[in-house]
Design a protein around this motif. Structure first.
Motif, PDB file in Angstrom:
ATOM      1  N   LEU A 253       1.177  -1.691  -0.282  1.00 35.24           N
ATOM      2  CA  LEU A 253       0.143   0.105   0.268  1.00 35.24           C
ATOM      3  C   LEU A 253       0.367   1.050   0.364  1.00 35.24           C
ATOM      4  CD1 LEU A 253      -2.485  -1.352   2.685  1.00 35.24           C
ATOM      5  CD2 LEU A 253      -2.678  -0.651   0.096  1.00 35.24           C
ATOM      6  N   LEU A 254       2.469   0.574   0.579  1.00 33.33           N
ATOM      7  CA  LEU A 254       3.109   2.428   0.654  1.00 33.33           C
ATOM      8  C   LEU A 254       4.345   3.064  -1.162  1.00 33.33           C
ATOM      9  CD1 LEU A 254       4.308   1.639   4.481  1.00 33.33           C
ATOM     10  CD2 LEU A 254       2.919   3.961   3.322  1.00 33.33           C
ATOM     11  N   GLY A 255       3.366   1.568  -1.601  1.00 36.04           N
ATOM     12  CA  GLY A 255       4.290   1.409  -2.837  1.00 36.04           C
ATOM     13  C   GLY A 255       5.881   1.118  -2.662  1.00 36.04           C
ATOM     14  N   GLY A 256       6.487  -0.059  -1.425  1.00 36.16           N
ATOM     15  CA  GLY A 256       7.244  -0.361  -1.268  1.00 36.16           C
ATOM     16  C   GLY A 256       7.997  -0.131  -0.078  1.00 36.16           C
ATOM     17  N   LEU A 257       9.168  -0.404   1.099  1.00 35.25           N
ATOM     18  CA  LEU A 257       9.339  -0.350   2.084  1.00 35.25           C
ATOM     19  C   LEU A 257       9.977   0.658   2.479  1.00 35.25           C
ATOM     20  CD1 LEU A 257      11.271  -4.396   2.613  1.00 35.25           C
ATOM     21  CD2 LEU A 257       8.827  -3.447   3.098  1.00 35.25           C
ATOM     22  N   ARG A 258       9.220   1.449   2.906  1.00 29.71           N
ATOM     23  CA  ARG A 258       9.598   2.792   3.989  1.00 29.71           C
ATOM     24  C   ARG A 258      10.546   2.960   4.387  1.00 29.71           C
ATOM     25  NH1 ARG A 258       6.783   7.094   0.431  1.00 29.71           N
ATOM     26  NH2 ARG A 258       8.016   8.504   1.333  1.00 29.71           N
ATOM     27  N   ALA A 259      11.609   3.810   4.163  1.00 28.96           N
ATOM     28  CA  ALA A 259      12.966   3.284   4.916  1.00 28.96           C
ATOM     29  C   ALA A 259      12.035   4.336   6.649  1.00 28.96           C
ATOM     30  CB  ALA A 259      14.106   3.865   4.776  1.00 28.96           C
ATOM     31  N   ASP A 260      11.400   5.387   6.494  1.00 28.51           N
ATOM     32  CA  ASP A 260      10.492   6.198   7.251  1.00 28.51           C
ATOM     33  C   ASP A 260      10.255   5.716   8.525  1.00 28.51           C
ATOM     34  OD1 ASP A 260       9.443   6.049   6.035  1.00 28.51           O
ATOM     35  OD2 ASP A 260      10.040   8.888   5.597  1.00 28.51           O
ATOM     36  N   VAL A 261       8.576   4.970   7.597  1.00 24.09           N
ATOM     37  CA  VAL A 261       7.888   4.279   8.178  1.00 24.09           C
ATOM     38  C   VAL A 261       8.476   2.579   8.948  1.00 24.09           C
ATOM     39  CG1 VAL A 261       5.563   3.287   7.564  1.00 24.09           C
ATOM     40  CG2 VAL A 261       6.144   5.134   6.304  1.00 24.09           C
ATOM     41  N   PHE A 262       9.834   2.121   8.092  1.00 20.98           N
ATOM     42  CA  PHE A 262       9.881   0.967   8.408  1.00 20.98           C
ATOM     43  C   PHE A 262      10.629   1.090   9.367  1.00 20.98           C
ATOM     44  CE2 PHE A 262       6.790  -0.288   5.308  1.00 20.98           C
ATOM     45  CZ  PHE A 262       6.264  -1.874   5.080  1.00 20.98           C
ATOM     46  N   GLY A 263      11.167   1.967   9.324  1.00 18.73           N
ATOM     47  CA  GLY A 263      12.472   2.380  10.927  1.00 18.73           C
ATOM     48  C   GLY A 263      12.751   3.615  10.963  1.00 18.73           C
ATOM     49  N   GLY A 264      12.580   4.429  10.475  1.00 18.03           N
ATOM     50  CA  GLY A 264      13.176   5.739  10.617  1.00 18.03           C
ATOM     51  C   GLY A 264      12.517   6.283  12.338  1.00 18.03           C
ATOM     52  N   THR A 265      11.431   6.217  11.374  1.00 20.57           N
ATOM     53  CA  THR A 265      10.064   7.536  12.452  1.00 20.57           C
ATOM     54  C   THR A 265      10.424   6.298  13.965  1.00 20.57           C
ATOM     55  OG1 THR A 265       8.953   7.613  10.797  1.00 20.57           O
ATOM     56  CG2 THR A 265       8.214   7.676  12.715  1.00 20.57           C
ATOM     57  N   ALA A 266      10.446   4.918  14.040  1.00 23.95           N
ATOM     58  CA  ALA A 266      11.159   4.649  15.429  1.00 23.95           C
ATOM     59  C   ALA A 266      11.933   4.416  15.505  1.00 23.95           C
ATOM     60  CB  ALA A 266      10.488   2.840  15.033  1.00 23.95           C
ATOM     61  N   ILE A 267      12.909   4.793  15.245  1.00 21.33           N
ATOM     62  CA  ILE A 267      14.595   5.416  15.725  1.00 21.33           C
ATOM     63  C   ILE A 267      13.928   6.251  16.714  1.00 21.33           C
ATOM     64  CG2 ILE A 267      16.906   5.637  15.610  1.00 21.33           C
ATOM     65  CD1 ILE A 267      16.562   2.994  12.884  1.00 21.33           C
ATOM     66  N   ASP A 268      13.878   7.460  15.768  1.00 24.49           N
ATOM     67  CA  ASP A 268      13.533   8.726  16.281  1.00 24.49           C
ATOM     68  C   ASP A 268      12.304   9.025  17.143  1.00 24.49           C
ATOM     69  OD1 ASP A 268      15.329   9.565  14.059  1.00 24.49           O
ATOM     70  OD2 ASP A 268      13.925   9.752  12.456  1.00 24.49           O
ATOM     71  N   THR A 269      11.211   8.666  16.945  1.00 22.04           N
ATOM     72  CA  THR A 269      10.659   8.981  18.352  1.00 22.04           C
ATOM     73  C   THR A 269      11.125   8.433  19.105  1.00 22.04           C
ATOM     74  OG1 THR A 269       8.408   8.940  16.449  1.00 22.04           O
ATOM     75  CG2 THR A 269       7.624   8.529  18.701  1.00 22.04           C
ATOM     76  N   TYR A 270      11.425   7.221  19.192  1.00 25.89           N
ATOM     77  CA  TYR A 270      11.275   6.118  21.133  1.00 25.89           C
ATOM     78  C   TYR A 270      13.516   6.526  21.478  1.00 25.89           C
ATOM     79  CZ  TYR A 270       7.186   3.898  20.429  1.00 25.89           C
ATOM     80  OH  TYR A 270       5.882   3.307  20.434  1.00 25.89           O
ATOM     81  N   HIS A 271      14.088   7.542  19.987  1.00 27.44           N
ATOM     82  CA  HIS A 271      15.609   7.527  20.567  1.00 27.44           C
ATOM     83  C   HIS A 271      15.985   5.973  20.541  1.00 27.44           C
ATOM     84  CE1 HIS A 271      14.423  11.355  20.933  1.00 27.44           C
ATOM     85  NE2 HIS A 271      14.157  11.288  21.874  1.00 27.44           N
ATOM     86  N   LEU A 272      15.660   5.397  20.033  1.00 26.69           N
ATOM     87  CA  LEU A 272      16.197   3.600  19.983  1.00 26.69           C
ATOM     88  C   LEU A 272      17.757   3.804  19.491  1.00 26.69           C
ATOM     89  CD1 LEU A 272      13.428   1.361  17.913  1.00 26.69           C
ATOM     90  CD2 LEU A 272      13.821   2.831  20.690  1.00 26.69           C
ATOM     91  N   GLU A 273      18.600   2.624  20.301  1.00 23.72           N
ATOM     92  CA  GLU A 273      20.419   3.043  20.165  1.00 23.72           C
ATOM     93  C   GLU A 273      20.207   1.544  19.728  1.00 23.72           C
ATOM     94  OE1 GLU A 273      21.774   3.772  23.469  1.00 23.72           O
ATOM     95  OE2 GLU A 273      21.446   5.249  23.867  1.00 23.72           O
ATOM     96  N   LEU A 274      20.606   0.924  18.449  1.00 24.67           N
ATOM     97  CA  LEU A 274      20.492  -0.430  17.657  1.00 24.67           C
ATOM     98  C   LEU A 274      21.934  -1.171  17.803  1.00 24.67           C
ATOM     99  CD1 LEU A 274      17.926   0.011  14.725  1.00 24.67           C
ATOM    100  CD2 LEU A 274      17.582   0.079  17.280  1.00 24.67           C
ATOM    101  N   MET A 275      21.773  -1.880  18.591  1.00 20.75           N
ATOM    102  CA  MET A 275      23.146  -2.335  18.511  1.00 20.75           C
ATOM    103  C   MET A 275      24.272  -3.221  17.522  1.00 20.75           C
ATOM    104  SD  MET A 275      24.881  -0.591  20.849  1.00 20.75           S
ATOM    105  CE  MET A 275      26.339  -1.782  21.642  1.00 20.75           C
TER     106      MET A 275
END
Length: 275
Positions: A253-275
């Motif tokens: 429905l989004l026309g692909g795996l949008r990097a923000d929807v499928f990762g970037g927004t969560a990282i920014d919103t929750y301040h995730l630290e990914l190892m």
């Protein structure tokens, strides 16, 4: 990396799971189960969200579990927004094992009256969560969306995360009314929304991607993709779909795996630290 910003873990004795319609998901769901479904779908990290047991002890147990589970990058724990000792409760969670993985607080607002978020003591609780540097996660019914907009306007320094797009009545086909209600919410820059839980708001047995399309398109139009994030709502989704179906339909429905929807927004919103 794909991030699932909304999933649960639970045991079969949750009170709300005793509803006869939920037989197919009434069992224990463990970290091993989580690993199986996310690996099969190509998901690398997740955010674990409380699911209605509503105890501080469970939040502590989720934090310990997340500390031991590299795939879980953050935990949205439960706390009562009207708790007069909310600041101390949050501080206690932060000091407990895994406390650094606490990223948000969610109360079960959906069970409250439509104007619950207008109450002074609830607003004070929202402000306390924000002062602790955490996200205010909101699970609400569509009828409660006006109160979400008012709370977001009253507390502009607070980040709100709206679960499941405010639970639109997809099965009833009430798109226009939902769009009218969510538009003022999306107008607040401090609100982020999750593209989650949509298949369970549709008809469980007959839904198609086309049933979801207008809601996803409206969300993109109103929020923009930088304020939207993918959440599976696993294992709840099991009443209507598989994990892979939910992820793949959203990507379609989004026309692909949008990097923000499928990762970037969560990282920014929750301040995730990914190892």
């Amino acid at each position: 990396m794909i991030i699932d910003a909304h999933h649960h873990l639970w045991t079969a004795d949750y009170p709300w799971l005793q509803d006869p319609s939920l037989t197919r998901i009434r069992r224990d769901y463990t970290v091993d189960d989580l690993r199986t479904v996310i690996r099969g779908a190509g998901v690398g990290r997740t955010v674990l969200v409380e699911a209605g047991r509503c105890t501080a002890a469970e939040t502590r147990s989720f934090l310990r579990l997340a500390q031991q589970t590299p795939e879980i990058a953050g935990v949205v724990g439960w706390a009562a927004l009207t708790d007069p000792d909310l600041a101390a409760t949050i501080a206690g969670h932060r000091a407990a094992p895994g406390g650094d993985l606490l990223v948000g607080i969610r109360d079960q607002v959906q069970a409250a009256p439509d104007d619950h978020l207008d109450r002074p003591d609830v607003r004070a609780g929202l402000a306390t969560v924000a002062a602790a540097g955490l996200v205010n996660e909101l699970v609400v019914r569509s009828a409660q969306l006006p109160s979400v907009a008012r709370a977001a306007a009253a507390l502009p320094e607070t980040t709100f995360v709206l679960d499941h797009l405010g639970k639109p009545p997809i099965a009833a086909g009430e798109f226009d009314r939902w769009r009218e209600l969510i538009t003022p919410v999306a107008a607040r820059a401090n609100v982020v929304a999750k593209l989650s839980g949509l298949v369970t708001e549709a008809n469980w047995d007959t839904w198609t991607p086309e049933d979801l399309r207008p809601y996803v398109q409206a969300a993109v139009e109103l929020f923009g993709t930088t304020r939207l994030m993918f959440g599976s709502d696993w294992p709840v989704l099991g009443v209507a779909a598989t994990y892979a179906q939910v992820k793949d339909v959203l990507a379609e429905l989004l026309g692909g795996l949008r990097a923000d929807v499928f990762g970037g927004t969560a990282i920014d919103t929750y301040h995730l630290e990914l190892m």
